[in-house]
Scaffold this active site. Structure first.
Site, PDB file in Angstrom:
ATOM      1  N   GLY A  61      -6.101   6.223   3.918  1.00  0.00           N
ATOM      2  CA  GLY A  61      -5.721   5.012   4.642  1.00  0.00           C
ATOM      3  C   GLY A  61      -6.038   4.983   6.126  1.00  0.00           C
ATOM      4  O   GLY A  61      -6.247   3.922   6.702  1.00  0.00           O
ATOM      5  N   ASP A 117      -1.878   5.448   8.537  1.00  0.00           N
ATOM      6  CA  ASP A 117      -2.061   3.999   8.511  1.00  0.00           C
ATOM      7  C   ASP A 117      -0.731   3.273   8.654  1.00  0.00           C
ATOM      8  O   ASP A 117      -0.617   2.310   9.394  1.00  0.00           O
ATOM      9  CB  ASP A 117      -2.813   3.543   7.244  1.00  0.00           C
ATOM     10  CG  ASP A 117      -2.222   4.094   5.945  1.00  0.00           C
ATOM     11  OD1 ASP A 117      -1.211   4.822   5.996  1.00  0.00           O
ATOM     12  OD2 ASP A 117      -2.772   3.790   4.867  1.00  0.00           O
ATOM     13  N   ASP A 120       6.178   3.867   5.912  1.00  0.00           N
ATOM     14  CA  ASP A 120       6.921   3.054   4.938  1.00  0.00           C
ATOM     15  C   ASP A 120       8.223   3.784   4.627  1.00  0.00           C
ATOM     16  O   ASP A 120       9.184   3.704   5.400  1.00  0.00           O
ATOM     17  CB  ASP A 120       6.024   2.838   3.710  1.00  0.00           C
ATOM     18  CG  ASP A 120       6.650   1.930   2.662  1.00  0.00           C
ATOM     19  OD1 ASP A 120       7.620   1.236   2.986  1.00  0.00           O
ATOM     20  OD2 ASP A 120       6.166   1.907   1.518  1.00  0.00           O
ATOM     21  N   LYS A 148       6.546  -0.304   9.032  1.00  0.00           N
ATOM     22  CA  LYS A 148       7.186  -1.347   8.240  1.00  0.00           C
ATOM     23  C   LYS A 148       8.682  -1.377   8.525  1.00  0.00           C
ATOM     24  O   LYS A 148       9.312  -0.331   8.594  1.00  0.00           O
ATOM     25  CB  LYS A 148       6.940  -1.059   6.752  1.00  0.00           C
ATOM     26  CG  LYS A 148       6.761  -2.261   5.905  1.00  0.00           C
ATOM     27  CD  LYS A 148       6.608  -1.891   4.456  1.00  0.00           C
ATOM     28  CE  LYS A 148       5.153  -1.869   4.024  1.00  0.00           C
ATOM     29  NZ  LYS A 148       5.005  -1.861   2.556  1.00  0.00           N
ATOM     30  N   PHE A 169       3.986  -5.954   1.370  1.00  0.00           N
ATOM     31  CA  PHE A 169       2.888  -5.058   1.010  1.00  0.00           C
ATOM     32  C   PHE A 169       1.601  -5.599   1.618  1.00  0.00           C
ATOM     33  O   PHE A 169       1.188  -6.717   1.341  1.00  0.00           O
ATOM     34  CB  PHE A 169       2.757  -4.922  -0.508  1.00  0.00           C
ATOM     35  CG  PHE A 169       1.839  -3.800  -0.882  1.00  0.00           C
ATOM     36  CD1 PHE A 169       2.287  -2.493  -0.866  1.00  0.00           C
ATOM     37  CD2 PHE A 169       0.508  -4.053  -1.197  1.00  0.00           C
ATOM     38  CE1 PHE A 169       1.432  -1.440  -1.169  1.00  0.00           C
ATOM     39  CE2 PHE A 169      -0.353  -3.003  -1.500  1.00  0.00           C
ATOM     40  CZ  PHE A 169       0.112  -1.708  -1.489  1.00  0.00           C
ATOM     41  N   ARG A 182      -9.623  -1.842   1.291  1.00  0.00           N
ATOM     42  CA  ARG A 182      -9.621  -1.003   2.500  1.00  0.00           C
ATOM     43  C   ARG A 182     -10.637  -1.483   3.522  1.00  0.00           C
ATOM     44  O   ARG A 182     -10.482  -1.260   4.707  1.00  0.00           O
ATOM     45  CB  ARG A 182      -9.963   0.447   2.142  1.00  0.00           C
ATOM     46  CG  ARG A 182      -8.931   1.162   1.294  1.00  0.00           C
ATOM     47  CD  ARG A 182      -9.215   2.663   1.317  1.00  0.00           C
ATOM     48  NE  ARG A 182      -8.546   3.396   0.265  1.00  0.00           N
ATOM     49  CZ  ARG A 182      -7.285   3.826   0.310  1.00  0.00           C
ATOM     50  NH1 ARG A 182      -6.554   3.578   1.369  1.00  0.00           N
ATOM     51  NH2 ARG A 182      -6.761   4.503  -0.680  1.00  0.00           N
TER      52      ARG A 182
HETATM   53  P1  IMP Z   1       5.572   6.530   2.836  1.00  0.00           P
HETATM   54  O1  IMP Z   1       5.395   7.965   2.397  1.00  0.00           O
HETATM   55  O2  IMP Z   1       6.412   5.744   1.866  1.00  0.00           O
HETATM   56  O3  IMP Z   1       5.988   6.353   4.274  1.00  0.00           O
HETATM   57  O4  IMP Z   1       4.201   5.820   2.616  1.00  0.00           O
HETATM   58  C1  IMP Z   1       3.136   6.076   3.357  1.00  0.00           C
HETATM   59  C2  IMP Z   1       1.873   5.784   2.595  1.00  0.00           C
HETATM   60  O5  IMP Z   1       2.033   4.788   1.583  1.00  0.00           O
HETATM   61  C3  IMP Z   1       0.895   5.241   3.570  1.00  0.00           C
HETATM   62  O6  IMP Z   1       0.123   6.275   4.117  1.00  0.00           O
HETATM   63  C4  IMP Z   1       0.094   4.282   2.747  1.00  0.00           C
HETATM   64  O7  IMP Z   1      -1.004   4.960   2.184  1.00  0.00           O
HETATM   65  C5  IMP Z   1       0.991   3.830   1.649  1.00  0.00           C
HETATM   66  N1  IMP Z   1       1.588   2.492   1.933  1.00  0.00           N
HETATM   67  C6  IMP Z   1       2.854   2.204   2.325  1.00  0.00           C
HETATM   68  N2  IMP Z   1       3.042   0.888   2.496  1.00  0.00           N
HETATM   69  C7  IMP Z   1       1.849   0.304   2.191  1.00  0.00           C
HETATM   70  C8  IMP Z   1       1.388  -1.062   2.186  1.00  0.00           C
HETATM   71  O8  IMP Z   1       2.094  -2.031   2.501  1.00  0.00           O
HETATM   72  N3  IMP Z   1       0.096  -1.241   1.799  1.00  0.00           N
HETATM   73  C9  IMP Z   1      -0.741  -0.237   1.456  1.00  0.00           C
HETATM   74  N4  IMP Z   1      -0.359   1.061   1.473  1.00  0.00           N
HETATM   75  C10 IMP Z   1       0.920   1.329   1.835  1.00  0.00           C
HETATM   76 MG    MG Z   2      -1.839   6.814   3.025  1.00  0.00          MG
END
Ligand code: IMP
Ligand code: MG
Length: 197
Positions: A61, A117, A120, A148, A169, A182
């Site tokens: 990402g 990127d 979340d 987010k 999303f 992407r």
């Molecule tokens: P986390 O581990 O839940 O913080 O997620 C991080 C990873 O999930 C990021 O590096 C993204 O690759 C993916 N991700 C989280 N939210 C989104 C989104 O809204 N769109 C696309 N990829 C996301």
């Molecule tokens: Mg990622």
């Protein structure tokens, strides 16, 4: 043909753009913000005379953010990529983070800047911060393109944030849905039909 003209043409014939319900952050806003972030980072690491700065982007990402931001950094840096998997296939909710492969070895004594990127649930960056700390770097900071506004499984501190966004999303500028979108040069929200199975 200049870039703007080429982009207009691409959109007019756009197979990819038609899946986007709303553009959240356009290309100009991204370019301006990435430059500001690079300026701030450059100031904060101005002391880096020993070329100790290592940028650790989280693939896939962060690839576009990485390419843009490093071109605005004046330092002699190293780039050591890591891959973390969190969304298998067409999922939009994280199923936990796992490191794919091994961490780069040469992080001891370095100033590590993790680049991702989006923040979340916090699992990806939490995992990486722990793993990298175990390598005894001189410092660890984290830079995310998007943050987010949503509940986090794990609270993670980010030193540099490009944009705070609502809990939706999003795709584009490196971010994917099931591996697609992407290559969009902006950040957008997918039409519901795109996400539904
Ligand atoms: P986390 O581990 O839940 O913080 O997620 C991080 C990873 O999930 C990021 O590096 C993204 O690759 C993916 N991700 C989280 N939210 C989104 C989104 O809204 N769109 C696309 N990829 C996301
Ligand atoms: Mg990622």
């Amino acid at each position: 043909m200049d870039r703007t003209h080429r982009q207009q043409q691409r959109r007019a014939s756009g197979r990819i753009d038609q899946d986007i319900a709303e553009v959240l952050i356009d290309e100009d806003a991204i370019a301006r913000r990435v430059q500001e972030l690079a300026d701030t980072i450059a100031r904060d690491y101005a002391h880096d005379e020993g070329s100790r700065l290592v940028i650790v982007p989280v693939l896939t990402g962060a690839f576009m953010f990485l390419a843009d931001i490093v071109r605005d950094l004046p330092h002699k840096i190293r780039i050591e990529v890591v891959t973390v998997s969190s969304y298998p296939g067409a999922a939009t909710v994280s199923k936990g983070a796992a490191l794919v492969g091994v961490l780069p070895k040469a992080l001891e004594g370095r100033d590590v800047l993790i680049l991702d990127d989006i923040l979340d649930s916090g699992q990806t960056l939490g995992l990486l911060q722990d793993e990298i700390q175990n390598r005894r770097p001189r410092s660890v900071r984290t830079c995310v393109f998007l943050r987010k506004q949503c509940p986090r499984t794990r609270e993670v501190t980010c030193d540099y944030v490009g944009f705070d966004i609502p809990d939706a999303f999003v795709v584009g500028y490196g971010l994917d849905f099931d591996g697609f979108y992407r290559n969009l040069p902006y950040v957008g929200v997918l039409r519901r039909e795109g996400i539904a199975p």
